[in-house]
Every structure is written in C-alpha cells, then in structure tokens.
Enzyme design. Sequence first.
Site, mmCIF file in Angstrom:
data_model
loop_
_atom_site.group_PDB
_atom_site.id
_atom_site.type_symbol
_atom_site.label_atom_id
_atom_site.label_comp_id
_atom_site.label_asym_id
_atom_site.label_seq_id
_atom_site.Cartn_x
_atom_site.Cartn_y
_atom_site.Cartn_z
ATOM 1 C CG LEU A 85 50.875 84.290 70.532
ATOM 2 C CD1 LEU A 85 52.390 84.173 70.535
ATOM 3 C CD2 LEU A 85 50.402 85.239 71.615
ATOM 4 N N GLY A 130 47.885 80.491 71.797
ATOM 5 C CA GLY A 130 47.947 81.582 72.776
ATOM 6 C C GLY A 130 46.643 81.753 73.540
ATOM 7 C CG ASN A 154 47.185 75.058 67.451
ATOM 8 O OD1 ASN A 154 47.298 75.887 68.340
ATOM 9 N ND2 ASN A 154 46.823 75.387 66.222
ATOM 10 C CD GLU A 155 51.552 76.947 70.538
ATOM 11 O OE1 GLU A 155 51.137 75.791 70.737
ATOM 12 O OE2 GLU A 155 51.204 77.918 71.235
HETATM 13 C C1 LIG Z 1 63.495 74.466 71.398
HETATM 14 C C2 LIG Z 1 63.406 75.739 70.559
HETATM 15 C C3 LIG Z 1 62.236 76.539 71.030
HETATM 16 C C4 LIG Z 1 62.139 77.887 70.271
HETATM 17 C C5 LIG Z 1 60.881 78.638 70.705
HETATM 18 C C6 LIG Z 1 61.088 80.112 70.518
HETATM 19 C C7 LIG Z 1 60.069 80.911 70.365
HETATM 20 C C8 LIG Z 1 58.636 80.483 70.190
HETATM 21 C C9 LIG Z 1 58.270 80.562 68.735
HETATM 22 C C10 LIG Z 1 57.050 80.874 68.313
HETATM 23 C C11 LIG Z 1 55.895 81.277 69.228
HETATM 24 C C12 LIG Z 1 55.018 80.104 69.552
HETATM 25 C C13 LIG Z 1 53.798 80.533 70.294
HETATM 26 C C14 LIG Z 1 52.665 80.778 69.319
HETATM 27 C C15 LIG Z 1 51.405 80.814 69.793
HETATM 28 C C16 LIG Z 1 50.236 81.106 68.923
HETATM 29 O O1 LIG Z 1 49.180 81.415 69.404
HETATM 30 S S1 LIG Z 1 50.415 81.035 67.185
HETATM 31 C C17 LIG Z 1 48.714 81.225 66.617
HETATM 32 C C18 LIG Z 1 48.068 79.869 66.516
HETATM 33 N N1 LIG Z 1 46.653 79.991 66.236
HETATM 34 C C19 LIG Z 1 45.974 79.087 65.497
HETATM 35 O O2 LIG Z 1 46.521 78.121 65.001
HETATM 36 C C20 LIG Z 1 44.519 79.354 65.261
HETATM 37 C C21 LIG Z 1 44.306 79.776 63.819
HETATM 38 N N2 LIG Z 1 42.919 80.125 63.584
HETATM 39 C C22 LIG Z 1 41.938 79.169 63.494
HETATM 40 O O3 LIG Z 1 42.127 77.992 63.654
HETATM 41 C C23 LIG Z 1 40.550 79.695 63.184
HETATM 42 O O4 LIG Z 1 40.681 81.020 62.716
HETATM 43 C C24 LIG Z 1 39.589 79.689 64.396
HETATM 44 C C25 LIG Z 1 40.228 80.376 65.575
HETATM 45 C C26 LIG Z 1 39.216 78.258 64.748
HETATM 46 C C27 LIG Z 1 38.317 80.460 63.991
HETATM 47 O O5 LIG Z 1 37.837 79.910 62.783
HETATM 48 P P1 LIG Z 1 36.772 80.741 61.922
HETATM 49 O O6 LIG Z 1 35.728 81.288 62.829
HETATM 50 O O7 LIG Z 1 36.398 79.873 60.763
HETATM 51 O O8 LIG Z 1 37.580 82.016 61.388
HETATM 52 P P2 LIG Z 1 38.655 82.017 60.199
HETATM 53 O O9 LIG Z 1 39.588 80.873 60.327
HETATM 54 O O10 LIG Z 1 37.930 82.238 58.909
HETATM 55 O O11 LIG Z 1 39.503 83.344 60.558
HETATM 56 C C28 LIG Z 1 38.892 84.622 60.452
HETATM 57 C C29 LIG Z 1 39.976 85.584 60.064
HETATM 58 O O12 LIG Z 1 40.932 85.649 61.144
HETATM 59 C C30 LIG Z 1 42.228 85.292 60.660
HETATM 60 N N3 LIG Z 1 42.940 84.593 61.733
HETATM 61 C C31 LIG Z 1 42.575 83.449 62.341
HETATM 62 N N4 LIG Z 1 43.453 83.113 63.318
HETATM 63 C C32 LIG Z 1 44.408 84.104 63.336
HETATM 64 C C33 LIG Z 1 45.586 84.351 64.112
HETATM 65 N N5 LIG Z 1 45.978 83.522 65.087
HETATM 66 N N6 LIG Z 1 46.309 85.456 63.825
HETATM 67 C C34 LIG Z 1 45.922 86.296 62.835
HETATM 68 N N7 LIG Z 1 44.820 86.145 62.044
HETATM 69 C C35 LIG Z 1 44.079 85.045 62.321
HETATM 70 C C36 LIG Z 1 41.989 84.428 59.446
HETATM 71 O O13 LIG Z 1 43.124 84.416 58.606
HETATM 72 C C37 LIG Z 1 40.794 85.119 58.835
HETATM 73 O O14 LIG Z 1 41.280 86.281 58.209
HETATM 74 P P3 LIG Z 1 40.501 86.893 56.934
HETATM 75 O O15 LIG Z 1 39.124 87.235 57.457
HETATM 76 O O16 LIG Z 1 40.485 85.781 55.917
HETATM 77 O O17 LIG Z 1 41.330 88.074 56.546
#
Ligand SMILES: CCCCC/C=C\C/C=C\CCC/C=C/C(=O)SCCNC(=O)CCNC(=O)[C@H](O)C(C)(C)COP(=O)(O)OP(=O)(O)OC[C@H]1O[C@@H](n2cnc3c(N)ncnc32)[C@H](O)[C@@H]1OP(=O)(O)O
Length: 279
Positions: A85, A130, A154-155
């Site tokens: 997400l 996501g 990994n949330e």
């Molecule tokens: C009992 C009570 C229950 C209550 C529950 C109620 C509701 C639920 C609540 C919340 C919702 C939960 C569900 C959430 C799901 C999700 O998906 S949250 C997102 C999690 N994602 C991650 O942890 C991944 C993060 N990213 C990375 O690990 C890395 O970016 C990579 C994917 C491994 C790629 O690495 P690399 O190629 O080195 O690229 P960079 O890390 O440098 O990233 C490039 C640019 O992209 C930006 N970015 C990365 N990931 C995201 C993202 N998910 N969203 C937005 N932007 C992202 C990163 O910041 C870099 O940006 P810049 O180029 O620096 O501007």
Amino acid sequence: ATIRRTEPTAGSGDSARRFGTQRVLVEPDAASGVAVMKFKNPPVNSLSLELLTEFIISLEKLENDKTFRGVILTSDCPRVFSAGLDLTEMCGKNPAHYAEYWKAVQELWLRLYLSNLVLIAAINGACPAGGCLISLTCDYRILADNPKYLIGLNETLLGIVAPFWFKDTLVNTIGHRASEQALQLGLLFLPAEALQVGLVDQVVPEDQVLSTALSVMARWMAIPDHARQLTKNMMRKTTVDRLVKQRDADIQNFVSFISRDSIQKSLQMYLEKLKQKKG
Ligand SMILES: CCCCC/C=C\C/C=C\CCC/C=C/C(=O)SCCNC(=O)CCNC(=O)[C@H](O)C(C)(C)COP(=O)(O)OP(=O)(O)OC[C@H]1O[C@@H](n2cnc3c(N)ncnc32)[C@H](O)[C@@H]1OP(=O)(O)O
C-alpha cells in the site's frame, strides 16, 4: 483512468494487441486466452489510489472478455513486484481520503480473491505487505530466486496491523500457526523460506519466472472452467463473506486506527527511514 489500446507489436497480429492504462499494462494473447498484467508505477509499484483503480478497471475488462481465462500478474518495475500500500495515501491525509483509499483496497482484494480467472503471481521482485496480499489472492505463486526479493506481511514492523482479511488470506495459504508467527513478527521471507512455509508454490531463476507462469497456467486452464470456478468459490467464499458483511465497519475501523497520532507518527518515521536509506 481510461483503457488505452496500444499498437500490436510487429508481426504479432491481433492476439498481441496490448491495452491498459498508464500504470497497468495488459499484454493479452487471445490465442491462448492468457493475459499478462504488469504493474507500472515506478519506482516500486506502491499501491496508490490511481494504481488500485486502474488495476480494478483492467481486471474487470479481462473478466468481461470471455476470450481470457487466465491472467498472470507481474511487475514492469525492476527488483520490485509491489512495495505494498502507498504509505503516502495513509499519512498526512484526512479521514475522507483514508475511507476512499481503504474502500479501493477492499475492492481490489474482493475482486481478486473470488475472480473466476486463473490468477498466477509471477513475483519478479520484492513483495512486502500489500504486494504480498495481492500475490496471496492468486491461485499460484512463483517467486524469482533472488535473496533481495523478500515476501511477507510485514505490517507490524511499521507499527501497524494487517486487518483480519489480510490475516485470513495468509491463514488460508500457510496455516494458522505459521501465520500467527509471521504476522506478529512481520516476517519477510527469503525465497527458500517462503517456499518452505508454503507462501509461494515455486522458486525459479529470475529469467524463468514468466515462462514458468505460462506453463503452470496451461495446466490450470486444462481444467474445465466451471468446475474449477465452483471449487475456488467453495474454498474462498466464507473468507470473502466475512469482509462483505462488515465492509463499512472495516472502513471505519481503518480510518480510526490510521488516524491515531501514534500511528501517523509511526508511518511518518517509517517513510523517513525509507528515504534516509538512500542517503
Ligand atoms: C486489531 C486491530 C486491527 C486494526 C487494523 C485496522 C486497519 C489496518 C491498518 C493499517 C493497514 C495495514 C495494511 C498495510 C499494508 C501495506 O502494504 S503498508 C506498506 C508496507 N510496505 C513496506 O514496508 C515496503 C516499504 N518499501 C521497501 O521496503 C522498499 O522500498 C522496497 C520495496 C524493498 C524497494 O527498495 P528499493 O528498491 O531500495 O527502493 P527504496 O526503498 O529506495 O524506495 C524507492 C522510493 O519509493 C518509496 N517507497 C517505498 N515503499 C513505499 C510504499 N509502500 N509507499 C510509498 N512510497 C514507498 C521510498 O520512500 C522511495 O521514495 P523516494 O524515491 O526516496 O522519494
């Protein structure tokens, strides 16, 4: 988002006539009834509201076109299947936006999880959160054998929680105990570990992911559609109904959870950390 047709590749005739939107490329092969759907939202295919919307539109188009019986989901961005997400959609916004966004996340999961199509995830990059959820909605998962391509929900590492229907999808795939541990620890599995726990069905060399997906697709499409679809529905409908019965409550739950100061702070810090990583 409008569906755009692009010119067919040279000498390929109609079956390779591509269509799609800005962030979702669709390469249909009418002859085989298989379409390859590629996410193209650089740099990391974060699931923005636009990508979710375009994904739903393209999936619906393929489902309504009886030429297609199978879809392979993969990434057009190098090294990443989907970063999950889009964190910028979940922090620094307002409750109305959070509600709209979460409704789209729900919608995509509902349509993928019960799709009549054969869905195969050709995971050619990192697949956290996501992104992992999308792959879990598929009937079969093939992961490239690259230790950088970690996969998992990994949330908790971000200080947030995977909602019950994420959890249900994981439990349906790897079982309760493995899911309980993976979700609490926010485990990101290496390819060999993901295979061992059953999160993916095959791990193959990176340059064989798509070809493997195409041959697995042929095996699944050899099954009479109606029987396979009824069976898939039998397996998954109870899980889907749990969300359908409480979609609005789930949206409200998300909005109130994500709006908490502590959660907003966690997300901001996590985004900062991601950006510092590059520095
Ligand atoms: C009992 C009570 C229950 C209550 C529950 C109620 C509701 C639920 C609540 C919340 C919702 C939960 C569900 C959430 C799901 C999700 O998906 S949250 C997102 C999690 N994602 C991650 O942890 C991944 C993060 N990213 C990375 O690990 C890395 O970016 C990579 C994917 C491994 C790629 O690495 P690399 O190629 O080195 O690229 P960079 O890390 O440098 O990233 C490039 C640019 O992209 C930006 N970015 C990365 N990931 C995201 C993202 N998910 N969203 C937005 N932007 C992202 C990163 O910041 C870099 O940006 P810049 O180029 O620096 O501007």
